[in-house]
Write a protein that holds these residues in place. Structure first.
Motif, PDB file in Angstrom:
ATOM      1  N   THR A 301      45.680  45.495  43.558  1.00  0.00           N
ATOM      2  CA  THR A 301      47.135  45.374  43.534  1.00  0.00           C
ATOM      3  C   THR A 301      47.514  44.306  42.518  1.00  0.00           C
ATOM      4  N   PRO A 302      48.713  44.387  41.935  1.00  0.00           N
ATOM      5  CA  PRO A 302      49.158  43.345  41.003  1.00  0.00           C
ATOM      6  C   PRO A 302      49.289  41.976  41.657  1.00  0.00           C
ATOM      7  N   GLU A 303      49.424  41.917  42.994  1.00  0.00           N
ATOM      8  CA  GLU A 303      49.566  40.643  43.688  1.00  0.00           C
ATOM      9  C   GLU A 303      48.211  39.994  43.965  1.00  0.00           C
ATOM     10  N   GLN A 304      47.214  40.805  44.377  1.00  0.00           N
ATOM     11  CA  GLN A 304      45.932  40.261  44.810  1.00  0.00           C
ATOM     12  C   GLN A 304      44.826  40.449  43.781  1.00  0.00           C
ATOM     13  N   GLY A 305      44.984  41.386  42.851  1.00  0.00           N
ATOM     14  CA  GLY A 305      43.902  41.709  41.940  1.00  0.00           C
ATOM     15  C   GLY A 305      42.886  42.598  42.627  1.00  0.00           C
ATOM     16  N   LEU A 306      41.682  42.661  42.058  1.00  0.00           N
ATOM     17  CA  LEU A 306      40.615  43.464  42.639  1.00  0.00           C
ATOM     18  C   LEU A 306      40.096  42.766  43.893  1.00  0.00           C
ATOM     19  N   ASP A 307      40.063  43.485  45.006  1.00  0.00           N
ATOM     20  CA  ASP A 307      39.722  42.899  46.299  1.00  0.00           C
ATOM     21  C   ASP A 307      38.363  43.425  46.744  1.00  0.00           C
TER      22      ASP A 307
END
Length: 323
Positions: A301-307
């Motif tokens: 997600t643009p908020e968390q990045g690659l998780d």
């Protein structure tokens, strides 16, 4: 005399680590008092956890919380850096209460000026770079830079524990004191002596020899070699992957001749992290006839990045006896 006049920071060692509730409360208190706060974690997963804990309660009270680390694609990272610059830039007119939760990605290139720092323990040279993102112009008097004294186990793969131990021991001798930047060179000499210096020289020589043998000595004019490219990337422990959710947009951009914009959707990853994804059978080439880029079935997600937290939990369960 110039260094003495330009003192900007005061060292504050803080017991515990970034996820201790008492330390999270310290961060929240500073933010709600109107300060811009930099929180630096040494592992992306910990930065994501700190961000998750702080974001909702602080943003409800008017404090912007931003997450920055190396596992964002270039498009989202560029947008974040612009937002960070507007809110914390040294000469920005749009400053506001902000908490920037970041990793080592904040140590270079960003011209930002926050009020205080909370950092996980790291080698001195890394901490000094983080200090430089606080009270950058020296116009805020003396700013506190807090260093947590309990290094998390996850960072042992990133920083040599002996370097971190020596750094904390040195900082303990200066706890509560202003940082004399003219003394930092001497501090580094003190840390990088004896067995640390010998180990560093050996690692440097081994890496240089490996690079020469694998890359430099095999180069041929006007001859492309995918094998050499892979070796080159592996020496620097880095590659780029394409999150599955962005695959359609990537392919459309490539078809439209917008290769640069397509490349902005790729996410940097270490080979170790990629190996985890591959073992979980969540990676495949975008095209069968080309080994790059690799598509990964990992949340982004643009908020968390690659998780990668789900993969980490899965690996832990596989290693747990009886499961």
């Amino acid at each position: 005399a110039l260094y003495a006049e330009f003192q900007r920071h005061c060292i504050r060692l803080v017991e515990g680590h970034a996820l201790d509730e008492a330390n999270l409360a310290r961060i929240r208190a500073d933010a709600l008092a109107g300060k811009s706060v930099l929180v630096v974690c040494n592992v992306v997963a910990r930065a994501q956890k700190v961000y998750d804990i702080l974001r909702e309660p602080l943003e409800k009270r008017g404090v912007k919380v931003i997450l920055l680390h190396g596992r964002f694609n270039m498009r989202d990272r560029s947008q974040k850096e612009q937002d960070i610059g507007r809110r914390t830039g040294a000469n920005s007119a749009e400053k506001g209460p902000t908490v920037l939760v970041a990793t080592q990605a904040v140590e270079v290139s960003l011209d930002i000026d926050l009020d205080t720092l909370y950092s996980e323990a790291a080698p001195l040279e890394a901490l000094v770079q983080r200090f430089g993102r606080v009270n950058r112009r020296g116009e805020k008097g003396i700013a506190d830079v807090h260093i947590f004294t309990t290094p998390p186990d996850e960072q042992k793969k990133i920083y040599d524990p002996l370097l971190v131990e020596r750094t904390l021991a040195l900082l303990a001798c200066h706890n509560g004191q202003q940082v004399d930047e003219s003394a930092i060179g001497g501090w580094l000499d003190e840390i990088y002596e004896g067995e640390v210096a010998d180990k560093w020289r050996k690692e440097y020589a081994d890496t240089a020899q490996e690079f020469d043998a694998a890359v430099v000595d095999t180069l041929r004019p006007f001859q492309s070699d995918r094998g050499i490219e892979a070796q080159f990337d592996e020496l620097f422990d880095g590659m780029e992957v394409l999150p599955e959710g962005d695959q359609e947009e990537y392919e459309n951009l490539v078809k439209a001749g917008k290769a640069i914009q397509a490349g902005e959707l790729l996410v940097p990853l270490s080979y170790r992290q990629y190996a985890q994804i591959k073992r979980a059978r969540k990676a495949w080439p975008l095209r069968e006839d080309k080994p790059w880029p690799m598509v990964v079935d990992v949340p982004y997600t643009p908020e968390q990045g690659l998780d990668l937290s789900d993969l980490a939990r899965q690996r832990q369960e596989e290693e747990e006896p009886g499961l």
